[in-house]
Scaffold this motif. Structure first.
Motif, PDB file in Angstrom:
ATOM      1  N   GLN A   1      -0.430   3.882  -8.353  1.00 52.25           N
ATOM      2  CA  GLN A   1      -1.114   3.789  -9.633  1.00 52.25           C
ATOM      3  C   GLN A   1      -2.556   3.311  -9.459  1.00 52.25           C
ATOM      4  O   GLN A   1      -2.861   2.552  -8.533  1.00 52.25           O
ATOM      5  CB  GLN A   1      -0.393   2.789 -10.556  1.00 52.25           C
ATOM      6  CG  GLN A   1       1.040   3.143 -10.880  1.00 52.25           C
ATOM      7  CD  GLN A   1       1.137   4.278 -11.872  1.00 52.25           C
ATOM      8  OE1 GLN A   1       0.147   4.696 -12.454  1.00 52.25           O
ATOM      9  NE2 GLN A   1       2.342   4.803 -12.054  1.00 52.25           N
ATOM     10  N   PRO A   2      -3.470   3.745 -10.340  1.00 54.24           N
ATOM     11  CA  PRO A   2      -4.783   3.107 -10.374  1.00 54.24           C
ATOM     12  C   PRO A   2      -4.610   1.629 -10.737  1.00 54.24           C
ATOM     13  O   PRO A   2      -3.586   1.224 -11.300  1.00 54.24           O
ATOM     14  CB  PRO A   2      -5.530   3.873 -11.462  1.00 54.24           C
ATOM     15  CG  PRO A   2      -4.465   4.508 -12.296  1.00 54.24           C
ATOM     16  CD  PRO A   2      -3.318   4.776 -11.376  1.00 54.24           C
ATOM     17  N   TRP A   3      -5.643   0.827 -10.464  1.00 52.21           N
ATOM     18  CA  TRP A   3      -5.513  -0.631 -10.552  1.00 52.21           C
ATOM     19  C   TRP A   3      -4.979  -1.092 -11.905  1.00 52.21           C
ATOM     20  O   TRP A   3      -4.073  -1.932 -11.977  1.00 52.21           O
ATOM     21  CB  TRP A   3      -6.853  -1.302 -10.255  1.00 52.21           C
ATOM     22  CG  TRP A   3      -6.798  -2.798 -10.412  1.00 52.21           C
ATOM     23  CD1 TRP A   3      -7.240  -3.540 -11.454  1.00 52.21           C
ATOM     24  CD2 TRP A   3      -6.228  -3.716  -9.484  1.00 52.21           C
ATOM     25  NE1 TRP A   3      -6.990  -4.863 -11.244  1.00 52.21           N
ATOM     26  CE2 TRP A   3      -6.365  -5.006 -10.033  1.00 52.21           C
ATOM     27  CE3 TRP A   3      -5.608  -3.574  -8.234  1.00 52.21           C
ATOM     28  CZ2 TRP A   3      -5.928  -6.148  -9.378  1.00 52.21           C
ATOM     29  CZ3 TRP A   3      -5.169  -4.720  -7.581  1.00 52.21           C
ATOM     30  CH2 TRP A   3      -5.331  -5.984  -8.161  1.00 52.21           C
ATOM     31  N   GLY A   4      -5.505  -0.564 -12.995  1.00 54.06           N
ATOM     32  CA  GLY A   4      -5.094  -1.022 -14.317  1.00 54.06           C
ATOM     33  C   GLY A   4      -3.608  -0.846 -14.555  1.00 54.06           C
ATOM     34  O   GLY A   4      -2.923  -1.765 -15.022  1.00 54.06           O
TER      35      GLY A   4
ATOM     36  N   GLY B   1       9.552  15.074   2.802  1.00 53.16           N
ATOM     37  CA  GLY B   1       9.142  16.108   3.743  1.00 53.16           C
ATOM     38  C   GLY B   1       9.123  17.501   3.143  1.00 53.16           C
ATOM     39  O   GLY B   1       8.776  18.464   3.839  1.00 53.16           O
ATOM     40  N   LEU B   2       9.489  17.631   1.861  1.00 49.78           N
ATOM     41  CA  LEU B   2       9.422  18.934   1.201  1.00 49.78           C
ATOM     42  C   LEU B   2       7.975  19.405   1.101  1.00 49.78           C
ATOM     43  O   LEU B   2       7.043  18.584   1.171  1.00 49.78           O
ATOM     44  CB  LEU B   2      10.045  18.845  -0.201  1.00 49.78           C
ATOM     45  CG  LEU B   2      11.573  18.708  -0.234  1.00 49.78           C
ATOM     46  CD1 LEU B   2      12.056  18.284  -1.614  1.00 49.78           C
ATOM     47  CD2 LEU B   2      12.236  20.017   0.180  1.00 49.78           C
ATOM     48  N   PRO B   3       7.752  20.717   0.939  1.00 50.26           N
ATOM     49  CA  PRO B   3       6.382  21.247   0.955  1.00 50.26           C
ATOM     50  C   PRO B   3       5.420  20.581  -0.023  1.00 50.26           C
ATOM     51  O   PRO B   3       4.230  20.461   0.263  1.00 50.26           O
ATOM     52  CB  PRO B   3       6.584  22.727   0.599  1.00 50.26           C
ATOM     53  CG  PRO B   3       7.944  23.046   1.108  1.00 50.26           C
ATOM     54  CD  PRO B   3       8.757  21.803   0.880  1.00 50.26           C
ATOM     55  N   ALA B   4       5.883  20.122  -1.164  1.00 50.86           N
ATOM     56  CA  ALA B   4       4.990  19.483  -2.134  1.00 50.86           C
ATOM     57  C   ALA B   4       4.556  18.092  -1.701  1.00 50.86           C
ATOM     58  O   ALA B   4       3.669  17.496  -2.318  1.00 50.86           O
ATOM     59  CB  ALA B   4       5.672  19.398  -3.505  1.00 50.86           C
ATOM     60  N   ALA B   5       5.185  17.552  -0.622  1.00 49.62           N
ATOM     61  CA  ALA B   5       4.901  16.205  -0.136  1.00 49.62           C
ATOM     62  C   ALA B   5       4.965  15.176  -1.264  1.00 49.62           C
ATOM     63  O   ALA B   5       4.019  14.438  -1.526  1.00 49.62           O
ATOM     64  CB  ALA B   5       3.535  16.148   0.549  1.00 49.62           C
ATOM     65  N   PRO B   6       6.095  15.120  -1.969  1.00 51.91           N
ATOM     66  CA  PRO B   6       6.193  14.219  -3.111  1.00 51.91           C
ATOM     67  C   PRO B   6       6.442  12.770  -2.701  1.00 51.91           C
ATOM     68  O   PRO B   6       6.731  12.479  -1.534  1.00 51.91           O
ATOM     69  CB  PRO B   6       7.408  14.773  -3.861  1.00 51.91           C
ATOM     70  CG  PRO B   6       8.279  15.303  -2.766  1.00 51.91           C
ATOM     71  CD  PRO B   6       7.336  15.877  -1.737  1.00 51.91           C
ATOM     72  N   VAL B   7       6.358  11.888  -3.673  1.00 48.82           N
ATOM     73  CA  VAL B   7       6.758  10.497  -3.523  1.00 48.82           C
ATOM     74  C   VAL B   7       8.187  10.385  -4.053  1.00 48.82           C
ATOM     75  O   VAL B   7       8.451  10.742  -5.196  1.00 48.82           O
ATOM     76  CB  VAL B   7       5.838   9.553  -4.320  1.00 48.82           C
ATOM     77  CG1 VAL B   7       6.325   8.118  -4.215  1.00 48.82           C
ATOM     78  CG2 VAL B   7       4.404   9.669  -3.825  1.00 48.82           C
ATOM     79  N   ALA B   8       9.114   9.930  -3.230  1.00 50.16           N
ATOM     80  CA  ALA B   8      10.503   9.810  -3.646  1.00 50.16           C
ATOM     81  C   ALA B   8      10.697   8.527  -4.441  1.00 50.16           C
ATOM     82  O   ALA B   8      10.296   7.438  -3.993  1.00 50.16           O
ATOM     83  CB  ALA B   8      11.429   9.822  -2.441  1.00 50.16           C
ATOM     84  N   VAL B   9      11.293   8.645  -5.618  1.00 52.82           N
ATOM     85  CA  VAL B   9      11.546   7.479  -6.472  1.00 52.82           C
ATOM     86  C   VAL B   9      12.943   7.585  -7.061  1.00 52.82           C
ATOM     87  O   VAL B   9      13.446   8.682  -7.290  1.00 52.82           O
ATOM     88  CB  VAL B   9      10.509   7.352  -7.614  1.00 52.82           C
ATOM     89  CG1 VAL B   9       9.108   7.165  -7.058  1.00 52.82           C
ATOM     90  CG2 VAL B   9      10.549   8.565  -8.533  1.00 52.82           C
TER      91      VAL B   9
ATOM     92  N   ALA C   1       0.844  -1.194   0.000  1.00 51.87           N
ATOM     93  CA  ALA C   1       0.000   0.000   0.000  1.00 51.87           C
ATOM     94  C   ALA C   1       0.878   1.241   0.000  1.00 51.87           C
ATOM     95  O   ALA C   1       2.010   1.219   0.496  1.00 51.87           O
ATOM     96  CB  ALA C   1      -0.908   0.000   1.224  1.00 51.87           C
ATOM     97  N   PRO C   2       0.396   2.344  -0.575  1.00 55.04           N
ATOM     98  CA  PRO C   2       1.172   3.587  -0.547  1.00 55.04           C
ATOM     99  C   PRO C   2       1.565   3.955   0.875  1.00 55.04           C
ATOM    100  O   PRO C   2       0.762   3.850   1.804  1.00 55.04           O
ATOM    101  CB  PRO C   2       0.210   4.615  -1.147  1.00 55.04           C
ATOM    102  CG  PRO C   2      -0.721   3.816  -1.980  1.00 55.04           C
ATOM    103  CD  PRO C   2      -0.889   2.506  -1.261  1.00 55.04           C
ATOM    104  N   GLU C   3       2.796   4.344   1.044  1.00 55.13           N
ATOM    105  CA  GLU C   3       3.321   4.642   2.377  1.00 55.13           C
ATOM    106  C   GLU C   3       3.924   6.033   2.393  1.00 55.13           C
ATOM    107  O   GLU C   3       4.705   6.388   1.511  1.00 55.13           O
ATOM    108  CB  GLU C   3       4.378   3.608   2.769  1.00 55.13           C
ATOM    109  CG  GLU C   3       4.920   3.780   4.165  1.00 55.13           C
ATOM    110  CD  GLU C   3       5.937   2.701   4.514  1.00 55.13           C
ATOM    111  OE1 GLU C   3       6.395   2.681   5.670  1.00 55.13           O
ATOM    112  OE2 GLU C   3       6.273   1.888   3.636  1.00 55.13           O
ATOM    113  N   SER C   4       3.557   6.813   3.366  1.00 50.58           N
ATOM    114  CA  SER C   4       4.132   8.137   3.544  1.00 50.58           C
ATOM    115  C   SER C   4       4.885   8.149   4.866  1.00 50.58           C
ATOM    116  O   SER C   4       4.361   7.700   5.899  1.00 50.58           O
ATOM    117  CB  SER C   4       3.043   9.215   3.543  1.00 50.58           C
ATOM    118  OG  SER C   4       2.414   9.274   2.280  1.00 50.58           O
ATOM    119  N   PHE C   5       6.099   8.633   4.827  1.00 49.70           N
ATOM    120  CA  PHE C   5       6.916   8.676   6.020  1.00 49.70           C
ATOM    121  C   PHE C   5       6.724  10.000   6.741  1.00 49.70           C
ATOM    122  O   PHE C   5       6.698  11.057   6.110  1.00 49.70           O
ATOM    123  CB  PHE C   5       8.391   8.497   5.661  1.00 49.70           C
ATOM    124  CG  PHE C   5       8.696   7.196   5.001  1.00 49.70           C
ATOM    125  CD1 PHE C   5       8.904   6.052   5.753  1.00 49.70           C
ATOM    126  CD2 PHE C   5       8.774   7.106   3.616  1.00 49.70           C
ATOM    127  CE1 PHE C   5       9.187   4.848   5.153  1.00 49.70           C
ATOM    128  CE2 PHE C   5       9.060   5.904   3.002  1.00 49.70           C
ATOM    129  CZ  PHE C   5       9.261   4.766   3.771  1.00 49.70           C
TER     130      PHE C   5
END
Length: 478
Positions: A292-295, A407-415, A28-32
């Motif tokens: 991602q959406p399911w598809g 933790g940057l203001p945009a709250a991005p997903v790090a990849v 599941a998506p995880e936010s730290f």
């Protein structure tokens, strides 16, 4: 026949079960949770920092401009008195190497940025003068705002702010500010890295410019993505030369030097290097799968099956095509001396960006086999770099950096991300197994063209967050 159809149906059912099962296994998506920044700025302090960055932009630190570098160094001493009183500093030509000692016994970190900027080819295309450091419409404009004085100044601002608050770094911090990154970094980063290697230094992490925070739409998700470069492509320029008979243009032969060269270039462009999905790009797609959406999650969770489809999609756009193969770009042409004289030779410079897994030998072998006998290839003199090593994403250094980026203001997903351009980071690979490339600022897709282009600018709202990010890096153990 019934047995055959039954077998096919069973195989298809099994395939569906496997696809669904593998997709269900995607976490599941995880936010730290982000830690509070060790520095907080008032509006007045943020404005003062912006003014200092504006002043930094006004020094045209182009290659060969010794006076500009000398003036810039004097400005840095005046702008950051605590840093220059507390940190040691060495000069390597115009490059600067700082050392901030910690009282803790842990592996040091190395932060990189470069002082030099690229020339401005068309100043008339700029909305603000390129070296004025104008502050207008919520942005700071000027050459170097994004690449890379924004990072350099933000790093020094974070040091100054921590010292003002009586704070020290978690581990020793080294700062390396090269002066020739835009022309290969050999005299700046190359010499600083060689000196540090001779001193036996090894770093828990090396961090340079590279990826950034961008909208996630390109990767099919709603959240912004923090692209942390874990590798970068190599750099090699090749000169193609075609021979032809010189003579009067009124009696042209069936084949001319220019015609042969043109056909050779067209042939190479029509047969690009193979595309593949591995390393940093594969890891990037796998890490965005939970959002991602399911598809699309089915596709990204089962790249073993859908890789050809994904490669086709990535190859359809220049910016994503560069993530999956070695690219080539004809950048210079030379032939002829007069409009009615057939040239004896015609030359073209082709710039290749080598994907991980490619090297100089494999590329030159391919060219020798692919080019017609009338055209030969030789490596151009000047800067050359093999593709970098790929830094691991399962290391504590990458995980800690990801937490800070998210933790940057945009709250991005790090990849993880493959940097398709180059950076000074390539010179420091022998000093750390964790070499990353990330600029802690948010941009829109159209802003990418501003790097080395017209109207380079940085949103005023981004700069304090950059300073806070670097302060968090320095007060964290990697």
């Amino acid at each position: 026949m019934k047995a055959v159809l039954s077998g096919i149906g069973a195989a298809l059912l099994l395939l569906v079960v496997v696809l669904v099962a593998r997709t269900a296994m995607v976490p599941a998506p995880e936010s730290f949770p982000s830690s509070p920044s060790p520095v907080v700025f008032s509006k007045e302090q943020a404005a003062a920092m912006t003014q200092r960055l504006s002043r930094a932009i006004q020094f045209p630190t182009l290659a060969g401009q010794a006076d500009a570098f000398a003036s810039f160094h004097a400005f840095l001493e005046q702008a950051f008195p605590l840093a220059h009183a507390s940190l040691s500093r060495q000069a390597f030509g115009h490059s600067l190497l700082y050392h901030w000692e910690s009282s803790n016994d842990c592996a040091p970190i190395l932060l990189l940025a470069h002082q030099d900027v690229v020339p401005v080819s068309s100043p008339e295309d700029w909305l603000q003068a390129p070296f004025a450091g104008a502050i207008e419409s919520g942005y700071l404009w000027g050459r170097g705002a994004m690449d890379d004085k924004g990072s350099l100044m933000a790093i020094l601002e974070s040091v100054e702010a921590l010292l003002a608050q009586g704070q020290s770094p978690a581990c020793d911090v080294w700062l390396a500010f090269g002066h020739d990154e835009e022309v290969g970094g050999v005299q700046g980063a190359g010499k600083m890295a060689a000196w540090m290697l001779s001193e036996g230094l090894q770093f828990a992490m090396v961090l340079d410019e590279g990826g950034m925070v961008l909208p996630g739409a390109t990767l099919g998700i709603d959240k912004p993505v923090a692209l942390i470069g874990i590798a970068e492509k190599g750099y090699l320029s090749v000169i193609l030369t075609a021979q032809g008979g010189a003579g009067h243009s009124s009696r042209p032969p069936e084949q001319t030097a220019i015609g042969e060269l043109s056909r050779a270039i067209m042939m190479l462009q029509a047969s690009p290097r193979p595309a593949f999905l591995n390393g940093a790009t594969r890891q990037m797609l796998e890490q965005v799968a939970p959002w991602q959406p399911w598809g699309k999650r089915v596709v990204f969770a089962n790249l073993w099956l859908f890789e050809p489809l994904v490669l086709q999609q990535l190859a359809s756009k220049p910016d994503t095509n560069a993530l999956i193969r070695t690219t080539m770009a004809p950048t210079m042409l030379s032939a002829g001396v007069k409009d009615n004289v057939l040239p004896a030779t015609a030359e073209a410079v082709i710039n290749f960006r080598l994907a991980p897994g490619e090297n100089r030998e494999t590329l030159m072998t391919w060219l020798e086999e692919a080019l017609p006998a009338t055209v030969n290839a030789r490596i151009a003199e000047g800067f050359f770099a093999e593709p970098s090593a790929i830094s691991p994403v399962d290391s504590s250094a990458y995980q800690q950096l990801s937490v800070l980026a998210e933790g940057l203001p945009a709250a991005p997903v790090a990849v993880p991300f493959l940097l398709i351009a180059g950076s000074d980071a390539r010179h420091y690979e022998a000093l750390s197994g964790n070499v990353f490339r990330f600029l802690p600022a948010s941009f829109e897709r159209e802003d990418v063209a501003r790097f080395h282009g017209a109207n380079e600018r940085l949103a005023l709202s981004q700069y304090p967050a950059m300073v806070a990010f670097y302060a968090s890096v320095m007060t964290s153990a990697f």
